[in-house]
Design a protein around this motif. Structure first.
Motif, PDB file in Angstrom:
ATOM      1  N   PHE A  19       6.750   0.516  -6.790  1.00  0.00           N
ATOM      2  CA  PHE A  19       5.933   0.328  -5.586  1.00  0.00           C
ATOM      3  C   PHE A  19       6.813  -0.103  -4.411  1.00  0.00           C
ATOM      4  N   ASP A  41       8.507   2.535  -2.699  1.00  0.00           N
ATOM      5  CA  ASP A  41       7.561   3.444  -2.051  1.00  0.00           C
ATOM      6  C   ASP A  41       7.164   4.617  -2.939  1.00  0.00           C
ATOM      7  N   ARG A  67       4.502   5.169  -4.773  1.00  0.00           N
ATOM      8  CA  ARG A  67       3.196   4.542  -4.979  1.00  0.00           C
ATOM      9  C   ARG A  67       2.362   5.245  -6.042  1.00  0.00           C
ATOM     10  N   GLN A 103      -2.644  -2.485  -4.099  1.00  0.00           N
ATOM     11  CA  GLN A 103      -1.628  -2.192  -3.095  1.00  0.00           C
ATOM     12  C   GLN A 103      -1.120  -0.753  -3.235  1.00  0.00           C
ATOM     13  N   SER A 104      -1.097  -0.253  -4.456  1.00  0.00           N
ATOM     14  CA  SER A 104      -0.514   1.072  -4.698  1.00  0.00           C
ATOM     15  C   SER A 104      -1.446   2.203  -4.289  1.00  0.00           C
TER      16      SER A 104
END
Length: 950
Positions: free
Chosen positions: A707, A710, A712, A771-772
C-alpha cells in the motif's frame, strides 16, 4: 479530557439560547446607559421589564422603548408585535388610564432593511414611534442613547459614560457591570425593587454606594480568568465555606464575582482580627452598607451599651423587618476561632455569610459545628492555562499544560508564577521547566514552594513523612493502597498507618475523591517529593519500590492510563529495563498514549554498549515501531541497521531476526524502495515459522508495504482475504457487527483463549482495507466503522481516534456534516477524554472546529479556534501548518458559506451504518477520483498526494 468542556446535544438549541441571552444582556446594558444619562436629562424614573423593555418617565411624558438585537438587518416582521403593543399603550394614555403623553422607540443594533425603510418613510407610519439604530438619525430625546452595534460596543459606551463620574479609583467597566447586574435584579422584581424602577433622586447615592463598596474590595486581576465550575457568590444558605490553599484565587474570585452581583456585598479581611471583635466588626460594616443613609435605623442597631453580638442581633432583626438579607464575605476566616464564627452565624440568621478559608483543622471544626461541607475552587483548565502561558510569552502544547496543571493543581497564582519563571529562566519552554521541577533540579524557587513551605514545615514530623511517601504517587490511591504503601515504605503497622491517614485531611495536604481515592494535593506534592528526596537515596528507593508493588496490584484490578504512566516511570526509576522493553514491543502498549513516558528509558537502553544485546535489540524494535507509526522512515531504517549489527555480533534467536526483518521491510516501503521491500519480504518469508498466526502477521505487513508503494489493488486483495480469515478465527461474520456496538460484540467472541491480539490485527487489517480501496465511498466508510469497533474491543484507543478522524473526512466529503459532528462528539471525544489521549486533543479539536463551520455554527467554530490559538506556537510544524490552513478554511466558510447538508445521496446515511442490523450495504461507486495535486478535502490545506492520498 479533564477540564475538556462537554459537547451539547442540540447545537441549534444552543444557538437559540445564546441569542436570547445576548439580547437580554444588550438590553440590560442599554438600560444602564440610560441610568447614567438620566441626571442631565430631567428624567424622573427609569423602569425596566414592565410594560416595555425600558421606560423613561419625564415630567408629563412617558417614553416606551422596545429593544431588538439581530444578526441581520431589521425586518418588518421583527417589530410587528411591538407596534401592536404600542397601540394598546397609546390607547391607555388617550383614555386617561395612564398619565402624561406617550411616545415610543424601537432601539435596535441592526439597521432596517429596504422594505422597512420604505415603511418608515410612508405617510401611515405612526408619528409617535421612532426607530433608532447605530448609523441612523441621532435620537431627539437627550435621555436616550444611540443604540450600540453589539454587546462589546454597549459595554464600551456605558464604561465611557461611567468614566465621567467622580468615582475615585473605581474602574468604569466595574461600574458598568454592577449597574447591569442591578438592572437584571430589578427586571426580576426582586426586593427592594419590586416595582422594577430606579428613581432619579436615588441615583447619586446608588453610584456612590457602589463606588464605596467596590473600592473596599480587592481589585480583580485583568483579565480575570474563570476557574472550572466556579461556585455562585450569592446563595440562600446562611453560612458557606469556600476552602482553598493560599494561591487558589479565592479573593480574586470574590472580587470578580462582586462586580457582577446584583446586591450589595460586604467584604471583611479578618487576617489580624481577634475573634472577640468579629461580631462588632460585622455589625458595623453591614449596618453602614445597608442603612448608611438612615440614621434612625442605625440608632436602632447601635444601642447604647450594646456589645458585638447584641448589635449583630439587632441588625439581623432590622434586616428581617425590611425583608432583605445582607451578604457578607469574611476572608481569612480560618484565622478566627471557629467558636466565634459559630456565634456570629447563630446570632444573625438574616446574614448570608461566606467564609474564605485555607484548609486545615479550623475548617474541619467549622464543618462539624455548622453542619456544612466546604466548597472548593477547582483551578484553571488546560485551555485557561494555555492562555495565561501565552500572555507571558511561553510556549506549551496541550500535554505541557496538562503537566503544569498536575504540578500546580491548576491554582492560578502558581500557574502564573510558573509561567514567569519559565519565561525568564527557560526561554518560555514550559516543557523543560516541568521536567526540571519533576526531577527537582530547578534552581529558581517558585512562589508555590515559598508559600507552601511554611505550611509544610509546620506539620508534625509524622505528617511530613506521610506526605513525603504519598507524594511519590501522582494518581489517587485507595485507602488500602495508601496504607500498604505507608506500611512498606515507613515500616508502620496497620493501626499506625490508618491513624496517619485519618489525621492528614485536616492539614489540607490531602485531596479526597469521594470514598474511592485519596491523593496529596498537586500543589503540595512538589514539596513532598523534595522532602522524600532529602531523606536519602535509600528512603526514596524504598518508597518507590513499595509504590511499584502497590501499582502492579492496582492496575490489574482497575486499569487506567494515569496508573500505567506512573508504573512505567517507576519501572524506569528502579532500573527494571527488561520490563520496559517488553512494554515497548507490545503493539497494544503503543495505543495507550504513554509513549513519552517510556521513550527516554528506551533511548538510554538502545544507546548503551553495556546493555544486554537481546534487551538492546528489542528496545530498538520498540523505537523503530514508533518511528514507523509517526511516518519517520529514515530513523526507523537507521535503527534496523543497529539491529542488524547486533544480530551479526551475537547469537540471537529467530524472533529477534524476524522483528528486524519486518521493521526493515516497512521502513523501505515508507521510503518508496520497492526493491528493498521485495528483498526483505522474500527473506522474511523464508524464515517464518510454520504457524498461521505468524503468516497472517507477515501477510498484513507485506500488504501494508505494498500500500505504501502505491500498489493499492494488491494491498486491498490481500487485506480482503485476511479480513475473512480473522473473522473466521474469531467466530464472527461481518453481519454480526451491524447494529452492535463494541460492548455488545464482546460476548460473541471466543471464550476459550485470549483473542485481544487477533481483534487488534483484524482492526488493523480493516483499516488497511479502507485505505486501499479508495477513500470517500460507502465501502471504505463502513469498513472504518467496523475497524473502530474492533479497536475499541482491543483497547487500541490511539488507532480508534486516528480512524475516527478518517471517518469524519468521509462524512464531510459526502456533505454529511451533521454525521461528521456526531462521530466526533459521540465516538471520538468520549475516548479522548476518558482515556486521556492528550496527544490527540489539539488535532481533533481543530478538525471539530472545521466541522462546526461546515455545520454553519460559525460562532462555536470561532470560539474553538480562539481557545486553540494559545497552543499554536508550540504545535509541531506539520500540525501548526494544518491548523493555520484550517483557520483559513473556517473563515472562508464564515464569509462565503459551504455546501448544503446532504440528506441522502447514498442509499443509507453514513451515520446509520453504526446502527444498521440487517443486510449488507449496497455497493456504491466511489466519488470522482481526486487529482494528486488537488487540495485534500480534509481541510489540512495540503495537496492530496501529501495528505490522505499518501
Amino acid at each position: 479530557m479533564e477540564g475538556e468542556e462537554a459537547k451539547v446535544i442540540d447545537a441549534r438549541q444552543l444557538v437559540r439560547i445564546e441569542a436570547v441571552h445576548r439580547g437580554f444582556l444588550y438590553q440590560h446594558i442599554y438600560a444602564s446607559i440610560c441610568l447614567l444619562m438620566a441626571g442631565g436629562a430631567g428624567v424622573e424614573r427609569i423602569i425596566v421589564e414592565h410594560d416595555e423593555d425600558v421606560e423613561v418617565v419625564l415630567p408629563g411624558r412617558h417614553i416606551y422603548v422596545q429593544i431588538k438585537t439581530r444578526q441581520d438587518d431589521l425586518a418588518s416582521g421583527d417589530i410587528s408585535g411591538a407596534l401592536d403593543r404600542f397601540a394598546e399603550i397609546r390607547k391607555a394614555h388617550a383614555d386617561g388610564d395612564r398619565a402624561g403623553e406617550a411616545s415610543f422607540v424601537i432601539a435596535s443594533n441592526a439597521a432596517p432593511n429596504g422594505p422597512l425603510k420604505e415603511k418608515l418613510a410612508a405617510d401611515d407610519w405612526p408619528k409617535d414611534v421612532a426607530l433608532h439604530w447605530p448609523e441612523g438619525p441621532k435620537p431627539e430625546d437627550p435621555c436616550l442613547p444611540v443604540p450600540p452595534a453589539s454587546v462589546p460596543d454597549a459595554v464600551a459606551g456605558c464604561s465611557a459614560l461611567a468614566a465621567g463620574l467622580p468615582l475615585g479609583l473605581l474602574r468604569p467597566d466595574t461600574l458598568t457591570w454592577k449597574l447591569a447586574s442591578m438592572v437584571i435584579y430589578a427586571s426580576a422584581g426582586a426586593p427592594p425593587r419590586t416595582d422594577h424602577d430606579f428613581a432619579r433622586e436615588e441615583l447619586p447615592d446608588l453610584f456612590e454606594q457602589l463606588a464605596v463598596q467596590m473600592q473596599e474590595l480587592p481589585t480583580p486581576p485583568a483579565p480575570y480568568r474563570a476557574q472550572i465550575n466556579e461556585p455562585a457568590l450569592l446563595g440562600d444558605d446562611e453560612v458557606r465555606i469556600v476552602s482553598g490553599l493560599s494561591g487558589a484565587g479565592k479573593t480574586a474570585w470574590v472580587a470578580e464575582a462582586v462586580v457582577h452581583a446584583p446586591l450589595l456585598v460586604t467584604y471583611l479581611d479578618v487576617v489580624d482580627m481577634p475573634g472577640a471583635a468579629l461580631a462588632t466588626a460585622v455589625a458595623r460594616e453591614v449596618a453602614g452598607k445597608m442603612f448608611g443613609r438612615s440614621s434612625g435605623k442605625l440608632g436602632e442597631i447601635f444601642l447604647p451599651g450594646a456589645i458585638g453580638l447584641d448589635m449583630l442581633g439587632a441588625l439581623s432583626v432590622k434586616l428581617g423587618e425590611e425583608a432583605i438579607a445582607a451578604h457578607v464575605v469574611i476572608d481569612n476566616a480560618h484565622r478566627v476561632p471557629p467558636s466565634d464564627l459559630e456565634a456570629v452565624a447563630a446570632r444573625a440568621p438574616n446574614l448570608r455569610i461566606l467564609l474564605l478559608c485555607q484548609p486545615g483543622a479550623a475548617v474541619t471544626e467549622l464543618e462539624a459545628k455548622l453542619g456544612i461541607k466546604a466548597e472548593t475552587l477547582n483551578g484553571w483548565d488546560e485551555d485557561t492555562i494555555a492562555a495565561a502561558l501565552h500572555d507571558t510569552g511561553c510556549q506549551a502544547d496541550f500535554a505541557d499544560c496538562e503537566r503544569l496543571s498536575r504540578l500546580t493543581g491548576g491554582l492560578p497564582f502558581y500557574v502564573i508564577n510558573a509561567a514567569v519563571v519559565a519565561a525568564r529562566e527557560y526561554g518560555g519552554g514550559v516543557r523543560d521547566f516541568c521536567a526540571d521541577v519533576e526531577a527537582q533540579t530547578h534552581i529558581v524557587e517558585t512562589a508555590q514552594e515559598v508559600i507552601l513551605k511554611r505550611a509544610f514545615e509546620s506539620l508534625s514530623a509524622e505528617d511530613r513523612e506521610t506526605v513525603a511517601v504519598l507524594s511519590a504517587a501522582d494518581v489517587p490511591l485507595s485507602r488500602d493502597e495508601a496504607m500498604n504503601l505507608l506500611m512498606s515504605a515507613s515500616g508502620l503497622d496497620k493501626k499506625t498507618a490508618a491513624l496517619r491517614l485519618k489525621a492528614l485531611p485536616a492539614t489540607g495536604a490531602m485531596e479526597m475523591f469521594g470514598n474511592s481515592g485519596l491523593k496529596i494535593h498537586d500543589a503540595i506534592r512538589v514539596l513532598g517529593a523534595a522532602d522524600l528526596g532529602a531523606r536519602g537515596k535509600g528512603a526514596e528507593e524504598k518508597a518507590k519500590s513499595a509504590l511499584l508493588q502497590v501499582m502492579i496490584t492496582s492496575i490489574r484490578e482497575d486499569w487506567s492510563i494515569a496508573k500505567l504512566g506512573l508504573l512505567i516511570r517507576l519501572f524506569g526509576q528502579v532500573g527494571d529495563a527488561r520490563i520496559l522493553v517488553e512494554f515497548a514491543t507490545d503493539e497494544l502498549f503503543h495505543e495507550m498514549g504513554v509513549w513519552p513516558e517510556i521513550e527516554p528509558y528506551l533511548l538510554a537502553i538502545a544507546a548503551s554498549e553495556e546493555a544486554d544485546p537481546e534487551t538492546r535489540l528489542w528496545a530498538l524494535d520498540g523505537l523503530a515501531f514508533n518511528d514507523l507509526r509517526d511516518g519517520e522512515a529514515e530513523p526507523a531504517l537507521e535503527r534496523t541497521n543497529v539491529m542488524r549489527a547486533l544480530l551479526e555480533a551475537h547469537e540471537l534467536g529467530d524472533d529477534e531476526w524476524l522483528a528486524f526483518g519486518m521493521k526493515r521491510m516497512l521502513a523501505f516501503s515508507r521510503l518508496g524502495d520497492a526493491d528493498g521491500v521485495k528483498a526483505m519480504s522474500d527473506e522474511v518469508e523464508k524464515r517464518l515459522p510454520d504457524k498461521s498466526e505468524h503468516r497472517r502477521v507477515f501477510r498484513y505487513n507485506r500488504a501494508w508495504a505494498l500500500f505504501k508503494l502505491d500498489q493499492r489493488e494488491a494491498a486491498a486483495e490481500e487485506a480482503t482475504a485476511l479480513v475473512g480469515e480473522y473473522y473466521g478465527v474469531l467466530g464472527l461474520t461481518p453481519g454480526d457487527v451491524f447494529g452492535r456496538n463494541a460492548p455488545e460484540l464482546r460476548p460473541l467472541l471466543r471464550k476459550d483463549k485470549d483473542v485481544t491480539d487477533t481483534v487488534k490485527h483484524l482492526a488493523d487489517t480493516l483499516d488497511l482495507l479502507a485505505q486501499s480501496v479508495g477513500q470517500f465511498s460507502q465501502r471504505s466508510a463502513m469498513t472504518r466503522i467496523h475497524a473502530m469497533k474492533f479497536y475499541e474491543l482491543a483497547q487500541a484507543y490511539n488507532s480508534l481516534v486516528r480512524v475516527g478522524q478518517d471517518l469524519v473526512d468521509e462524512f464531510v466529503w459526502v456533505h454529511d456534516f451533521t454525521g461528521a459532528r456526531e462521530i466526533l462528539e459521540k465516538n471520538v471525544f468520549p475516548f479522548i477524554q476518558a482515556i486521556g489521549l492528550v496527544s490527540w486533543v489539539l488535532p481533533v479539536r481543530a478538525l471539530y472546529a472545521v466541522v462546526l463551520a461546515y455545520c454553519g455554527d460559525h460562532g462555536a467554530a470561532a470560539a474553538e479556534v480562539a481557545r486553540l490559538r494559545p497552543y499554536e506556537e508550540a504545535m509541531p510544524p506539520g500540525h501548526r501548518d494544518a491548523f493555520q490552513n484550517q483557520k483559513k478554511m473556517i473563515e472562508d466558510l464564515r464569509l462565503h458559506g459551504g455546501p448544503p447538508q446532504r440528506r441522502v445521496e447514498i442509499p443509507v446515511p453514513l451515520q446509520a451504518l453504526f446502527d444498521q442490523r440487517r443486510g449488507a450495504p449496497r455497493a456504491v461507486e466511489p466519488r470522482r477520483k481526486i487529482g494528486r495535486n488537488e487540495r485534500c478535502p480534509c481541510g489540512s490545506g495540503k495537496k492530496y498526494k501529501q495528505c490522505h492520498g499518501r
